[in-house]
Design an enzyme around this catalytic site. Structure first.
Site, PDB file in Angstrom:
ATOM      1  N   ARG A 239     -21.070 -44.461 -24.144  1.00 46.30           N
ATOM      2  CA  ARG A 239     -20.180 -44.017 -23.076  1.00 46.30           C
ATOM      3  C   ARG A 239     -20.495 -44.886 -21.871  1.00 46.30           C
ATOM      4  NH1 ARG A 239     -17.646 -41.895 -26.419  1.00 46.30           N
ATOM      5  NH2 ARG A 239     -17.104 -39.726 -26.701  1.00 46.30           N
ATOM      6  N   GLU A 268     -12.298 -44.680 -17.198  1.00 43.21           N
ATOM      7  CA  GLU A 268     -11.343 -45.101 -18.235  1.00 43.21           C
ATOM      8  C   GLU A 268      -9.999 -44.439 -17.995  1.00 43.21           C
ATOM      9  OE1 GLU A 268     -13.067 -44.402 -22.088  1.00 43.21           O
ATOM     10  OE2 GLU A 268     -14.811 -45.637 -21.656  1.00 43.21           O
ATOM     11  N   HIS A 287     -12.008 -48.828 -25.423  1.00 43.39           N
ATOM     12  CA  HIS A 287     -12.569 -47.631 -26.065  1.00 43.39           C
ATOM     13  C   HIS A 287     -11.834 -47.342 -27.387  1.00 43.39           C
ATOM     14  CE1 HIS A 287     -14.663 -43.491 -25.386  1.00 43.39           C
ATOM     15  NE2 HIS A 287     -14.616 -43.795 -26.678  1.00 43.39           N
TER      16      HIS A 287
HETATM   17  N1  LIG Z   1     -16.945 -46.256 -28.548  1.00 45.61           N
HETATM   18  C1  LIG Z   1     -16.446 -45.316 -29.327  1.00 45.61           C
HETATM   19  O1  LIG Z   1     -15.265 -45.319 -29.631  1.00 45.61           O
HETATM   20  C2  LIG Z   1     -17.329 -44.266 -29.884  1.00 45.61           C
HETATM   21  C3  LIG Z   1     -18.469 -43.864 -29.220  1.00 45.61           C
HETATM   22  N2  LIG Z   1     -19.278 -42.891 -29.756  1.00 45.61           N
HETATM   23  C4  LIG Z   1     -20.499 -42.484 -29.031  1.00 45.61           C
HETATM   24  O2  LIG Z   1     -21.602 -42.606 -29.906  1.00 45.61           O
HETATM   25  C5  LIG Z   1     -22.432 -41.460 -29.781  1.00 45.61           C
HETATM   26  C6  LIG Z   1     -23.326 -41.318 -30.986  1.00 45.61           C
HETATM   27  O3  LIG Z   1     -22.633 -40.851 -32.108  1.00 45.61           O
HETATM   28  P1  LIG Z   1     -23.436 -40.479 -33.464  1.00 45.61           P
HETATM   29  O4  LIG Z   1     -24.253 -41.633 -33.911  1.00 45.61           O
HETATM   30  O5  LIG Z   1     -22.477 -39.879 -34.401  1.00 45.61           O
HETATM   31  O6  LIG Z   1     -24.422 -39.345 -32.899  1.00 45.61           O
HETATM   32  P2  LIG Z   1     -25.833 -38.874 -33.433  1.00 45.61           P
HETATM   33  O7  LIG Z   1     -26.105 -37.577 -32.777  1.00 45.61           O
HETATM   34  O8  LIG Z   1     -25.879 -38.974 -34.924  1.00 45.61           O
HETATM   35  O9  LIG Z   1     -26.850 -39.982 -32.884  1.00 45.61           O
HETATM   36  C7  LIG Z   1     -27.251 -40.057 -31.560  1.00 45.61           C
HETATM   37  C8  LIG Z   1     -28.655 -40.632 -31.518  1.00 45.61           C
HETATM   38  O10 LIG Z   1     -29.012 -40.847 -30.158  1.00 45.61           O
HETATM   39  C9  LIG Z   1     -30.348 -40.438 -29.981  1.00 45.61           C
HETATM   40  N3  LIG Z   1     -30.621 -40.065 -28.598  1.00 45.61           N
HETATM   41  C10 LIG Z   1     -30.186 -38.973 -27.925  1.00 45.61           C
HETATM   42  N4  LIG Z   1     -30.703 -38.946 -26.688  1.00 45.61           N
HETATM   43  C11 LIG Z   1     -31.467 -40.043 -26.580  1.00 45.61           C
HETATM   44  C12 LIG Z   1     -32.271 -40.563 -25.548  1.00 45.61           C
HETATM   45  N5  LIG Z   1     -32.400 -39.930 -24.377  1.00 45.61           N
HETATM   46  N6  LIG Z   1     -32.939 -41.724 -25.768  1.00 45.61           N
HETATM   47  C13 LIG Z   1     -32.845 -42.362 -26.954  1.00 45.61           C
HETATM   48  N7  LIG Z   1     -32.089 -41.911 -27.968  1.00 45.61           N
HETATM   49  C14 LIG Z   1     -31.415 -40.766 -27.779  1.00 45.61           C
HETATM   50  C15 LIG Z   1     -30.527 -39.262 -30.917  1.00 45.61           C
HETATM   51  O11 LIG Z   1     -31.895 -39.087 -31.237  1.00 45.61           O
HETATM   52  C16 LIG Z   1     -29.698 -39.683 -32.114  1.00 45.61           C
HETATM   53  O12 LIG Z   1     -30.505 -40.373 -33.032  1.00 45.61           O
HETATM   54  C17 LIG Z   1     -21.431 -40.338 -29.513  1.00 45.61           C
HETATM   55  O13 LIG Z   1     -22.042 -39.231 -28.900  1.00 45.61           O
HETATM   56  C18 LIG Z   1     -20.401 -41.007 -28.629  1.00 45.61           C
HETATM   57  O14 LIG Z   1     -20.761 -40.882 -27.279  1.00 45.61           O
HETATM   58  C19 LIG Z   1     -18.986 -42.324 -30.949  1.00 45.61           C
HETATM   59  C20 LIG Z   1     -17.845 -42.669 -31.634  1.00 45.61           C
HETATM   60  C21 LIG Z   1     -16.913 -43.660 -31.138  1.00 45.61           C
HETATM   61  O1  LIG Z   2     -15.664 -40.054 -31.178  1.00 46.08           O
HETATM   62  C1  LIG Z   2     -15.992 -40.445 -30.036  1.00 46.08           C
HETATM   63  O2  LIG Z   2     -16.945 -39.958 -29.405  1.00 46.08           O
HETATM   64  C2  LIG Z   2     -15.196 -41.478 -29.382  1.00 46.08           C
HETATM   65  O3  LIG Z   2     -15.611 -42.048 -28.433  1.00 46.08           O
HETATM   66  C3  LIG Z   2     -13.869 -41.836 -29.883  1.00 46.08           C
HETATM   67  O4  LIG Z   2     -13.772 -41.772 -31.215  1.00 46.08           O
END
Ligand SMILES: NC(=O)C1=CN([C@@H]2O[C@H](COP(=O)(O)OP(=O)(O)OC[C@H]3O[C@@H](n4cnc5c(N)ncnc54)[C@H](O)[C@@H]3O)[C@@H](O)[C@H]2O)C=CC1
Ligand SMILES: O=C(O)C(=O)CO
Length: 328
Positions: A239, A268, A287
């Site tokens: 983000r 955004e 994004h």
């Molecule tokens: N650019 C885009 O379109 C997208 C962005 N995202 C972002 O990616 C994020 C992650 O998604 P997932 O991998 O499915 O989530 P997840 O929950 O599987 O992984 C998140 C990881 O971040 C780590 N984490 C949390 N707080 C932390 C900290 N303070 N310091 C270091 N590591 C920390 C956690 O331990 C976990 O391993 C979402 O929450 C979203 O914000 C997700 C999908 C699409």
């Molecule tokens: O899934 C998310 O968190 C996104 O940023 C868009 O898919």
């Protein structure tokens, strides 16, 4: 007569999921601009039981105006738009769409890394403008990705999918920082756990893929950019607000880092005057990490499943505040 439950589609949801929802529920579509003072939105919200969509502002000021709300079903894995404590207090379920988008986002993170390192968008412009010869100069040559060190911050579902691609496909050495060590990533991708400072000092590429939380807000700023190698390429797919954007701009201007590939921004859509958009060594995307036709469809279907479960008194599969679920 049986009254259909009122549901808000916030921003958008893909067909054919939208049509299916319209059959089942009394659906109204609202956009972000409506969330503030559109009287139609506010009056529909009063009776709404479910919201499905992207980035609905699930905070107390809006929740105060939604006394019948039972569920907010995000069509995203990130749920930083929701105040989960506040939702739980009010007995409202929040849900997200994990897993179905993991590979798509990881593909895009690799794409950003490659296009930033190999300067693909810049070169694309040269070719399209008939400047082939001018493009093929050492000044415009990029740097290698393969066999370099990739530091992943946030070794979760997406982080691991990036590590898989980078390690198995590109022979990269994986360094990572997460809240807890991940033995499976160490075994599968030979990943090395590090504190943030060591990761920043040692990585050629740094990819940020944590959720946005109170802890991660602004976690990469001036001090962190100064720790990075001058040749470092920084990729953000998490983000925008996990980074202090003004410090990123300074780091790029002062050549404290070499380049950045960005899918996310503090604001955004990104303000067209944002200095990041004027830098040649910054590759920008709007994004779209999860935005492929196939994955949009899977996310919409999963979010609709969560919504239906919540509105039918069943436990949704992807609750982000599981403590809200109490059996009567
Ligand atoms: N650019 C885009 O379109 C997208 C962005 N995202 C972002 O990616 C994020 C992650 O998604 P997932 O991998 O499915 O989530 P997840 O929950 O599987 O992984 C998140 C990881 O971040 C780590 N984490 C949390 N707080 C932390 C900290 N303070 N310091 C270091 N590591 C920390 C956690 O331990 C976990 O391993 C979402 O929450 C979203 O914000 C997700 C999908 C699409
Ligand atoms: O899934 C998310 O968190 C996104 O940023 C868009 O898919």
């Amino acid at each position: 007569m049986h009254m259909k439950k009122k549901v808000i589609v916030y921003d958008r949801i893909e067909e054919p999921v939208l049509s299916a929802l319209q059959e089942e529920f009394d659906v109204r579509i609202f956009k972000e601009r409506d969330a503030h003072d559109n009287p139609e939105f506010l009056s529909f919200l009063q009776e709404t039981e479910g919201v499905i969509g992207l980035g609905f502002p699930g905070q107390s000021d809006i929740l105060d105006k939604a006394p019948n709300l039972k569920i907010i079903s995000n069509v995203s894995v990130g749920y930083n738009n929701l105040d989960t404590e506040e939702l739980t207090k009010r007995n409202i379920m929040g849900t997200n769409t994990p897993d179905v988008l993991t590979d798509t986002v990881a593909d895009m993170a690799m794409g950003l890394m490659l296009s930033t390192a190999r300067r693909m968008p810049e070169l694309d412009q040269y070719v399209k403008q008939g400047k082939w010869k001018e493009a093929v100069t050492t000044e415009l040559f990029g740097v290698d990705v393969h066999h370099k060190k990739l530091g992943i911050i946030g070794m979760g579902r997406i982080g691991k999918a990036i590590a898989q691609r980078a390690h198995l496909g590109f022979n990269m050495d994986i360094l990572y920082h997460s809240r807890t060590p991940k033995p499976d990533a160490e075994e599968r991708f030979n990943a090395t756990y590090m504190n943030l400072e060591s990761l920043l000092r040692n990585s050629d590429y740094i990819c940020l893929i944590t959720p946005l939380t109170d802890e991660t807000r602004g976690m990469i700023g001036k001090k962190e950019f100064q720790l990075m190698k001058r040749s470092a390429i920084f990729i953000n797919v998490s983000r925008g607000s996990t980074v202090v954007e003004a410090d990123l701009i300074e780091a790029l201007k002062n050549k404290e880092i070499a380049a950045a590939g960005l899918d996310v921004y503090v604001q955004e859509p990104v303000n067209p005057d944002n200095e990041l958009l004027k830098m040649k060594n910054v590759v920008t995307l709007p994004h779209i990490g999860s935005a492929t036709a196939e994955t949009e469809h899977k996310m919409a279907a999963l979010a609709a499943e969560n919504l239906r479960a919540g509105l039918n008194g069943e436990k949704p599969g992807n609750l982000v505040n599981p403590e809200v679920w109490k059996k009567e």
